[in-house]
Design a protein around this motif. Structure first.
Motif, short mmCIF file in Angstrom:
data_model
loop_
_atom_site.label_atom_id
_atom_site.label_comp_id
_atom_site.label_asym_id
_atom_site.label_seq_id
_atom_site.Cartn_x
_atom_site.Cartn_y
_atom_site.Cartn_z
N GLU A 1 0.86 -1.18 0.00
CA GLU A 1 0.00 0.00 0.00
C GLU A 1 0.90 1.24 0.00
OE1 GLU A 1 -3.52 2.12 2.67
OE2 GLU A 1 -2.88 0.06 3.11
N ILE A 2 0.65 2.16 -0.91
CA ILE A 2 1.44 3.38 -1.05
C ILE A 2 0.71 4.51 -0.32
CG2 ILE A 2 2.44 5.04 -2.66
CD1 ILE A 2 2.36 2.80 -4.78
N ILE A 3 1.36 5.07 0.70
CA ILE A 3 0.73 6.11 1.51
C ILE A 3 1.53 7.40 1.36
CG2 ILE A 3 0.06 6.77 3.85
CD1 ILE A 3 0.09 3.73 4.53
N HIS A 4 0.85 8.46 0.89
CA HIS A 4 1.47 9.78 0.75
C HIS A 4 1.25 10.54 2.04
CE1 HIS A 4 2.41 9.74 -3.62
NE2 HIS A 4 1.41 8.83 -3.64
N GLU A 5 2.34 11.00 2.63
CA GLU A 5 2.25 11.72 3.91
C GLU A 5 1.94 13.19 3.67
OE1 GLU A 5 5.97 10.92 5.73
OE2 GLU A 5 5.48 8.82 6.15
#
Length: 474
Positions: free
Chosen positions: A470-474
């Motif tokens: 899962e790619i999570i943008h902060e």
């Protein structure tokens, strides 16, 4: 292949499964009385019978499965008393009996389709075979196994060697074959006798009637299954299925009249599925929330998860339903699908030798009285095995021809959903994510950590999940 053993309600033990003709299996399933929607308790039996049929085919049998549709003759009491359920349904909805029958037959098979229950090879409405019932009743009269009293034709249970075939009861142990509060039929010679053909005046409001040698009337519920089975499967039925509540009196009466009519043993193997109860007791259409497939869907549940829930328990154990238990099944199913979704069909060639080894547990489980819970465990063993992705997927797809849990289809849909989720993602980021995945697979953990740190500097965190990264943008 393991030797297939199934619990036989007739012998009360696990018997080696055999058929009259080698390689062929005549299978009869008691179908629904189509006066209302099927509740999920009814459908548990059909799910387990479906798994049995599919495993028999997987095992190598040429199966011919027959199911009746009861659209006349099933009374509201097992004692040949009360109102015909079909008439009751017609009155409830102010429709004709045949309108009710058509509507709820269609609804039943729609529910079956949602649960991946295969339509039987033959589906026969009871109203189609009136001449066959009349011929069978007349033969029983001619042979001295039946008698006429007050216009009705009764089967005489005193003319056969043993009546209570599924129990070791003496005749006096079972009161009239009736439920509490039901008035005894004084026309019977013996307490256990049952009606083959009705012409009683009390049924003048019966919507469906036919001429017969004994007067205008309609068949009893029990005679229908015997005649339908004999018409489509011949004089021998290899396997008869149904819910445990049908064992007495319905299946008991089927055996009595069929063997008296034929003059020989009729069915050697009986497969009964135990009840699905809710937390207050046996599930029914008359109390509490009417639990149907449509209701589950309205609450957001995939019907296949209910099938998965049923397969996690043995068919000869009473299963208790609750929404908490179904939620647990949802979580387990979703995790299983997520793990399958990570498998790469391009990962190697299918290893037939490895497949043979992993088939052993699946077949051992299914051959041990259809132990579907252990068969599902065999699926997890495939996922844990040190074999390539192509082999794992081939085995999962093969096992699912029996379990019918949409495993490959659901995993494909999940992969597609994940791909769409990152359709607008920066191609450079996706390339790094794929490189990290490949590095982890090659056990190059130093490079995997390096890529993770590169992405972190870009404000991106990676979270490894059963369904993938899962790619999570902060």
């Amino acid at each position: 292949m393991e030797t297939l053993r199934l619990y036989n309600s007739l012998t009360r033990k696990k018997d080696v499964f055999t058929t009259k003709e080698e390689g062929k299996c005549g299978m009869y399933t008691c179908g629904p009385t189509v006066y209302h929607f099927a509740h999920i308790g009814n459908l548990r039996s059909y799910i387990m019978e479906d798994v049995l049929e599919k495993y028999l085919r997987y095992y190598g049998y040429d199966v011919r499965r027959v199911m009746n549709i009861t659209d006349v003759g099933h009374l509201s009491s097992d004692a040949d008393e009360g109102e015909d359920k079909m008439v009751k349904g017609a009155k409830r909805e102010n429709k004709t009996v045949m309108d009710i029958a058509r509507f709820y037959t269609d609804a039943f098979f729609e529910d079956c389709a949602k649960l991946n229950i295969k339509r039987p090879d033959v589906v026969e409405p009871a109203t189609n075979l009136i001449p066959e019932y009349i011929e069978m009743v007349q033969t029983l009269l001619d042979k001295g196994h039946a008698y006429i009293a007050d216009g009705n034709v009764y089967f005489d249970t005193s003319t056969i060697d043993k009546y209570y075939v599924f129990n070791d009861h003496d005749e006096e142990d079972l009161a009239v074959g009736v439920r509490d509060g039901v008035e005894e039929d004084t026309n019977k010679k013996n307490k256990a006798d049952f009606v083959l053909w009705f012409t009683k005046s009390k049924f003048e409001d019966q919507a469906l009637k036919w001429d017969s040698p004994w007067g205008t009337g309609y068949p009893g519920w029990h005679i229908e299954c015997s005649a339908i089975s004999i018409k489509h499967l011949g004089e021998y039925c290899d396997l008869h299925c149904g819910g445990i509540d049908n064992a007495f009196p319905h299946h008991t009466n089927e055996i009595a009249q069929s063997e008296a009519y034929l003059g020989h043993e009729w069915c050697r193997q009986w497969f009964h599925v135990l009840h699905l109860n809710d937390e207050t007791g046996k599930m029914s259409k008359s109390k509490g929330e009417f639990l149907t497939v449509s209701l589950l869907e309205s609450k957001g549940y995939n019907p296949i998860v209910y099938r998965f829930f049923c397969l996690q328990s043995h068919y000869r154990k009473t299963l208790v339903f609750s929404f908490d238990a179904l939620d647990n099944a949802v979580q387990a199913y979703d995790k299983l699908i997520a793990r399958i979704a990570t498998l790469d069909p391009e990962d190697g060639a299918v290893d037939e030798a490895a497949m043979d080894e992993l088939r052993v547990k699946f077949n051992r489980s299914m051959c041990n009285d259809l132990n579907t819970a252990m068969a599902i465990t065999a699926l997890y063993d495939v996922l844990k095995a040190k074999i390539n992705g192509a082999t794992k997927l081939a085995l999962i797809e093969e096992f699912d021809t029996v379990l019918s849990l949409d495993l490959i289809k659901a995993a494909g849909e999940l992969r597609k959903k994940e791909a769409e989720k990152y359709a607008d993602e920066n191609p450079e980021v996706l390339a790094l994510v794929e490189e990290r995945t490949a590095a982890k697979k090659a056990k190059d953990y130093a490079r995997a950590d390096e890529i993770r740190d590169i992405l972190k500097e870009k404000g991106i965190t990676l979270k490894d999940t059963p369904a993938g990264v899962e790619i999570i943008h902060e």
